[in-house]
Design a protein around this motif. Structure first.
Motif, PDB file in Angstrom:
ATOM      1  N   UNK A 193       0.677  10.729   0.993  1.00 29.56           N
ATOM      2  CA  UNK A 193      -0.208  10.574   2.608  1.00 29.56           C
ATOM      3  C   UNK A 193       0.620   9.366   3.117  1.00 29.56           C
ATOM      4  N   UNK A 194      -0.139   9.067   4.352  1.00 30.39           N
ATOM      5  CA  UNK A 194       0.522   8.425   5.463  1.00 30.39           C
ATOM      6  C   UNK A 194      -0.005   6.782   4.370  1.00 30.39           C
ATOM      7  N   UNK A 195      -1.125   7.722   4.922  1.00 29.55           N
ATOM      8  CA  UNK A 195      -2.572   6.166   4.224  1.00 29.55           C
ATOM      9  C   UNK A 195      -1.728   5.760   2.821  1.00 29.55           C
ATOM     10  N   UNK A 196      -1.347   6.262   1.553  1.00 23.81           N
ATOM     11  CA  UNK A 196      -1.004   5.337   0.437  1.00 23.81           C
ATOM     12  C   UNK A 196       0.099   4.801   0.994  1.00 23.81           C
ATOM     13  N   UNK A 197       0.814   5.050   1.786  1.00 18.45           N
ATOM     14  CA  UNK A 197       2.155   4.237   2.764  1.00 18.45           C
ATOM     15  C   UNK A 197       1.853   2.915   2.961  1.00 18.45           C
ATOM     16  N   UNK A 198       0.230   3.026   3.592  1.00 14.48           N
ATOM     17  CA  UNK A 198       0.013   2.451   4.306  1.00 14.48           C
ATOM     18  C   UNK A 198      -0.441   1.095   3.679  1.00 14.48           C
ATOM     19  N   UNK A 199      -1.175   1.930   2.721  1.00 14.02           N
ATOM     20  CA  UNK A 199      -2.006   0.933   1.623  1.00 14.02           C
ATOM     21  C   UNK A 199      -1.074   0.096   0.837  1.00 14.02           C
ATOM     22  N   UNK A 200      -0.198   0.516   0.747  1.00  9.15           N
ATOM     23  CA  UNK A 200       1.678  -0.205  -0.477  1.00  9.15           C
ATOM     24  C   UNK A 200       1.843  -0.980  -0.006  1.00  9.15           C
ATOM     25  N   UNK A 213       0.006  -4.080   0.062  1.00 11.81           N
ATOM     26  CA  UNK A 213      -0.194  -4.879  -1.674  1.00 11.81           C
ATOM     27  C   UNK A 213       1.304  -5.319  -1.333  1.00 11.81           C
ATOM     28  N   UNK A 214       2.385  -4.823  -0.706  1.00 11.72           N
ATOM     29  CA  UNK A 214       4.712  -5.282  -1.057  1.00 11.72           C
ATOM     30  C   UNK A 214       4.050  -6.387   0.205  1.00 11.72           C
ATOM     31  N   UNK A 215       3.592  -6.203   1.015  1.00  9.64           N
ATOM     32  CA  UNK A 215       3.556  -7.463   2.006  1.00  9.64           C
ATOM     33  C   UNK A 215       2.967  -8.609   0.927  1.00  9.64           C
ATOM     34  N   UNK A 268      10.773  -2.275  -4.176  1.00  9.89           N
ATOM     35  CA  UNK A 268      11.567  -2.734  -2.731  1.00  9.89           C
ATOM     36  C   UNK A 268      12.073  -1.401  -2.162  1.00  9.89           C
ATOM     37  N   UNK A 269      12.402  -0.825  -2.729  1.00  8.77           N
ATOM     38  CA  UNK A 269      12.958   0.667  -1.828  1.00  8.77           C
ATOM     39  C   UNK A 269      11.831   1.084  -1.179  1.00  8.77           C
ATOM     40  N   UNK A 270      10.895   1.511  -1.277  1.00  3.63           N
ATOM     41  CA  UNK A 270       9.587   1.946  -1.084  1.00  3.63           C
ATOM     42  C   UNK A 270       9.270   1.138   0.042  1.00  3.63           C
ATOM     43  N   UNK A 271       9.171  -0.113  -0.122  1.00  7.89           N
ATOM     44  CA  UNK A 271       8.985  -1.262   1.028  1.00  7.89           C
ATOM     45  C   UNK A 271       9.895  -1.118   1.944  1.00  7.89           C
ATOM     46  N   UNK A 272      10.988  -1.561   2.369  1.00 13.66           N
ATOM     47  CA  UNK A 272      11.527  -0.913   3.168  1.00 13.66           C
ATOM     48  C   UNK A 272      11.573   0.231   3.523  1.00 13.66           C
ATOM     49  N   UNK A 273      11.109   1.889   2.703  1.00 14.21           N
ATOM     50  CA  UNK A 273      10.881   2.974   4.177  1.00 14.21           C
ATOM     51  C   UNK A 273       9.913   2.648   5.227  1.00 14.21           C
ATOM     52  N   UNK A 274       9.068   2.340   3.925  1.00 15.05           N
ATOM     53  CA  UNK A 274       7.681   2.172   4.946  1.00 15.05           C
ATOM     54  C   UNK A 274       7.407   1.672   6.438  1.00 15.05           C
ATOM     55  N   UNK A 296       9.659   1.071   8.090  1.00 17.61           N
ATOM     56  CA  UNK A 296      10.753   2.221   9.606  1.00 17.61           C
ATOM     57  C   UNK A 296      10.162   3.076   9.499  1.00 17.61           C
ATOM     58  N   UNK A 297       9.311   3.415   8.660  1.00 22.52           N
ATOM     59  CA  UNK A 297       8.398   4.491   8.912  1.00 22.52           C
ATOM     60  C   UNK A 297       7.550   4.218   9.640  1.00 22.52           C
ATOM     61  N   UNK A 298       6.315   3.174   9.933  1.00 20.21           N
ATOM     62  CA  UNK A 298       5.807   2.358  10.555  1.00 20.21           C
ATOM     63  C   UNK A 298       6.145   2.204  11.681  1.00 20.21           C
ATOM     64  N   UNK A 299       7.435   1.713  12.090  1.00 23.09           N
ATOM     65  CA  UNK A 299       7.517   1.313  13.573  1.00 23.09           C
ATOM     66  C   UNK A 299       8.150   2.832  14.163  1.00 23.09           C
ATOM     67  N   UNK A 300       8.431   3.935  13.025  1.00 23.70           N
ATOM     68  CA  UNK A 300       9.195   5.020  13.548  1.00 23.70           C
ATOM     69  C   UNK A 300       7.997   5.380  14.330  1.00 23.70           C
TER      70      UNK A 300
END
Ligand code: PGA
Length: 306
Positions: free
Chosen positions: A4-11, A14-16, A64-70, A72-76
């Motif tokens: 979910x988008x929420x999971x990605x935002x939370x991840x 944490x990654x940041x 790291x891959x997940x962070x990169x895609x997160x 760009x998804x947020x940017x979009x």
């Protein structure tokens, strides 16, 4: 994957921060809630996203891959939001604008005039140092930056929009202030200067100017703000070199004077800068157009008197 988008935002938080506690604080959640969401995401992915190294956590390769895609998804998503707002019309939209501390005096006037034209616009305004401005451009944390000369960088698109004369200041009682003639550059070698921090645009320009002319300037105390430089010069700690645009009040009240020095002022330019790799939101486009419009012209008209 059924993330979910929420999971990605939370991840992403944490990654940041590389900290569950910090991420929880910034998202106004409890730490167990954050850990649970990241745990569910790891289950969904089927790979660990963080690993512990001593007391710290680091991103795994999958993390790291997940962070990169997160990112760009947020940017979009942000772009989508802006485009939808623009389609709705009514001049709505968000602008993240960061300005050099030195530019603060006129930048706030410009933004104020811009808000009258676009009352529906919302802003995130950051007034900060040159190093942070460049980081914000690189990391897409600002849409537009108002600064002096940016460094040569193929990612950056700078547009000069106003002169930025740098002048030497002294208290009115200083012997050089009373000299009516053009002060020779070599005479400055006898003086001490209070100077800005090494990474500031003002300091870089100052050092380049004097070193190209083989003039040795004595740098005394180093300060990170123009107002501290001005107060120190007033207090007799030395001469100062600042943008003419920071001096309005001090010149009016005659607390400081500009010295008449040969080859001065140093002629620089103010630039509006953005990163070519990111799409400019409609409000940033509108601000660029405004900056070069007849409406903004009177606000940019405080040239150095010749
Ligand atoms: P500064 O920025 O505050 O970094 O000196 C202004 C400039 O670059 O001239």
């Amino acid at each position: 994957m059924n993330t979910t988008l929420r999971q990605l935002t939370i991840f992403e938080a944490v990654a940041k921060h590389l900290s569950f506690t910090k991420a929880a604080q910034t998202l106004h959640l409890t730490q167990p809630a954050v850990s649970m969401q990241v745990g569910q995401l790891e289950e969904e992915v089927g790979l660990p996203l963080f690993e512990r190294v001593g007391k710290k956590i680091v991103l795994t390769e999958a993390g790291q891959e997940m962070f990169h895609y997160c990112q760009s998804i947020n940017q979009q998503l942000k772009e989508l939001d802006d485009v939808m707002e623009a389609l709705k019309g009514g001049g709505k939209g968000h602008l993240r604008i960061s300005v050099a501390t030195t530019a603060n005096s006129f930048a706030t006037r410009l933004i104020s005039a811009f808000t009258h034209k676009y009352p529906g616009a919302t802003f995130a305004l950051d007034v900060t140092n040159r190093k942070t401005l460049l980081e914000q451009l690189a990391q897409n944390e600002a849409d537009l930056v108002l600064m002096g000369q940016p460094p040569e960088n193929k990612d950056l698109e700078p547009h000069a929009f106003m002169a930025n004369p740098l002048v030497i200041i002294a208290p009115p009682t200083h012997p050089l202030a009373r000299a009516k003639r053009k002060i020779g550059l070599h005479e400055l070698e006898q003086e001490t200067f209070v100077v800005r921090e090494k990474q500031s645009g003002t300091r870089i320009a100052m050092e380049r100017f004097f070193s190209e002319r083989h003039i040795n300037i004595k740098a005394g105390m180093e300060m990170t703000s123009n107002s501290t430089i001005k107060h120190s010069v007033e207090a007799g700690l030395g001469l100062g070199l600042v943008s003419y645009h920071t001096l309005e009040l001090e010149l009016e009240t005659q607390r400081l004077v500009i010295l008449d020095v040969e080859e001065f002022p140093i002629q620089r330019q103010w630039h509006v800068v953005y990163n070519r790799n990111y799409r400019l939101p409609p409000m940033a486009q509108a601000f660029l157009t405004f900056l070069h419009s007849a409406e903004a012209a009177p606000l940019l008209d405080f040239d150095f008197p010749t």
